[in-house]
Write a protein that holds these residues in place. Structure first.
Motif, PDB file in Angstrom:
ATOM      1  N   UNK A 145      -8.329 -13.539   9.783  1.00 42.32           N
ATOM      2  CA  UNK A 145      -9.557 -14.306   9.976  1.00 42.32           C
ATOM      3  C   UNK A 145     -10.052 -14.848   8.639  1.00 42.32           C
ATOM      4  N   UNK A 146     -10.760 -15.967   8.700  1.00 43.84           N
ATOM      5  CA  UNK A 146     -11.186 -16.654   7.479  1.00 43.84           C
ATOM      6  C   UNK A 146     -12.206 -15.851   6.679  1.00 43.84           C
ATOM      7  N   UNK A 147     -12.953 -14.992   7.342  1.00 39.66           N
ATOM      8  CA  UNK A 147     -13.936 -14.175   6.629  1.00 39.66           C
ATOM      9  C   UNK A 147     -13.295 -13.037   5.847  1.00 39.66           C
ATOM     10  N   UNK A 148     -11.988 -12.864   6.026  1.00 41.62           N
ATOM     11  CA  UNK A 148     -11.270 -11.793   5.347  1.00 41.62           C
ATOM     12  C   UNK A 148     -10.908 -10.664   6.285  1.00 41.62           C
ATOM     13  N   UNK A 149      -9.659 -10.298   6.288  1.00 40.91           N
ATOM     14  CA  UNK A 149      -9.202  -9.205   7.132  1.00 40.91           C
ATOM     15  C   UNK A 149      -8.364  -9.686   8.305  1.00 40.91           C
ATOM     16  N   UNK A 150      -7.963  -8.700   9.114  1.00 45.52           N
ATOM     17  CA  UNK A 150      -7.096  -8.964  10.267  1.00 45.52           C
ATOM     18  C   UNK A 150      -7.690  -8.318  11.509  1.00 45.52           C
ATOM     19  N   UNK A 151      -7.491  -8.980  12.667  1.00 41.51           N
ATOM     20  CA  UNK A 151      -7.968  -8.440  13.937  1.00 41.51           C
ATOM     21  C   UNK A 151      -6.844  -8.475  14.960  1.00 41.51           C
TER      22      UNK A 151
END
Length: 241
Positions: free
Chosen positions: A214-220
Motif C-alpha cells: 500500500x502507498x501509505x507503507x506496508x503490506x496487506x
C-alpha cells in the motif's frame, strides 16, 4: 571418509506444518534444491556426493528426481516404500497428509528410519521439525541448514514483476473489525498497524502471494484463504473498489 552426504527433510506444505514454522511458511521445493546445490558445490569434488531425501511430499520426490537424475555424478537416495501424499485438503476439511490419515505402525517406523538416516549425513537441509531435532541429537556433528527466512530469496523482484492486471489500484477493507498492515508480505513480518473496516487503501502495484503493498507503507493481505497458516477461515479481507 570419501562420501559427502547432504540430507534433506522436506515436509509437505500443509496448513498445520506451515503454522508450526517460526517463519509462518514452508519453503518451496525449488528453494530446497537450490540450498542442496550450494552445499554440494562447496564440497570437495574428489568426494562422492550423495543426497538423501526424506519427504512425505510426492511432488518433492519428483522434483528431486528431475534435479538429480541417475546419469549425473550426484547420487540421489530415498526410501521408495514410504507413504507419501500429494497435499491439498480432504473432503472432511483435514489436511491431506500421511500423518493426518489413519496411523499405522509402519508410518512410525518409516519416520524413525528416515530420522536415523538423516543423522548419518554430514549436512541437513530442513525446516522446523521433530525429525531434524532428533537427527541433530543423534549426531552432534551434523551441520544444520534451516530454511527459515520469512520471505523467499528474490521476493522483492518477484513482487515488482507480478501480473499487474490481478492487482487493483484501490481496495476497501471488507473484514471486521480491521485488517493488519505488516512490514512485508507475510504474517511473520513486523506489525505496523491496521486499517479499519470500510477504509480505502491505495496500492503501489506490487504484490506477492496474495499480499499487496500500500502507498501509505506496508503490506496487506487480500484474502486469508490463500494463507495456510491462517486456516482459510477468514475469507476476503480486502475487496476491490
Amino acid at each position: 571418509r570419501t562420501d559427502h552426504i547432504v540430507g534433506v527433510h522436506r515436509r509437505l506444505g500443509a496448513r498445520e506444518v506451515t503454522a508450526c514454522q517460526l517463519s509462518q511458511r514452508v519453503p518451496s521445493t525449488t528453494e530446497f534444491i537450490a540450498a542442496v546445490r550450494r552445499l554440494l558445490d562447496a564440497a570437495p569434488q574428489a568426494m562422492r556426493r550423495t543426497v538423501f531425501l526424506a519427504s512425505d511430499d510426492i511432488h518433492a520426490v519428483q522434483a528431486f528426481q528431475e534435479a538429480f537424475p541417475a546419469d549425473e555424478p550426484v547420487e540421489l537416495c530415498l526410501r521408495s516404500a514410504v507413504r507419501r501424499s500429494d497435499g491439498g485438503v480432504r473432503a472432511d476439511g483435514v489436511d491431506n497428509e500421511v500423518h493426518r490419515s489413519a496411523c499405522e505402525a509402519r508410518d512410525a517406523a518409516d519416520a524413525l528410519v528416515d530420522a536415523l538416516c538423516l543423522s548419518r549425513c554430514q549436512e541437513l537441509v530442513c525446516i522446523d521439525s521433530n525429525l531434524a531435532i532428533f537427527a541433530a541429537v543423534m549426531n552432534p556433528n551434523l551441520q544444520l541448514h534451516a530454511l527459515n527466512d520469512i520471505l523467499p530469496e528474490g521476493w522483492q523482484e518477484a513482487a515488482t514483476n507480478c501480473a499487474f492486471g490481478a492487482i487493483h489500484a484501490v481496495y476497501r477493507v471488507a473484514y471486521k473489525p480491521m485488517v493488519f498492515v505488516r512490514s512485508g508480505p507475510s504474517t511473520a513480518c513486523e506489525l505496523l498497524g491496521a486499517r479499519q473496516h470500510g477504509e480505502l487503501v491505495h496500492t503501489t502495484g506490487r504484490s506477492l502471494d496474495g499480499w499487496v503493498e500500500i502507498k501509505d507503507g506496508g503490506w496487506m493481505l487480500v484474502d486469508a484463504d490463500g494463507v495456510p497458516a491462517l486456516g482459510g477461515t477468514h475469507g476476503p479481507l480486502l475487496e476491490p473498489v
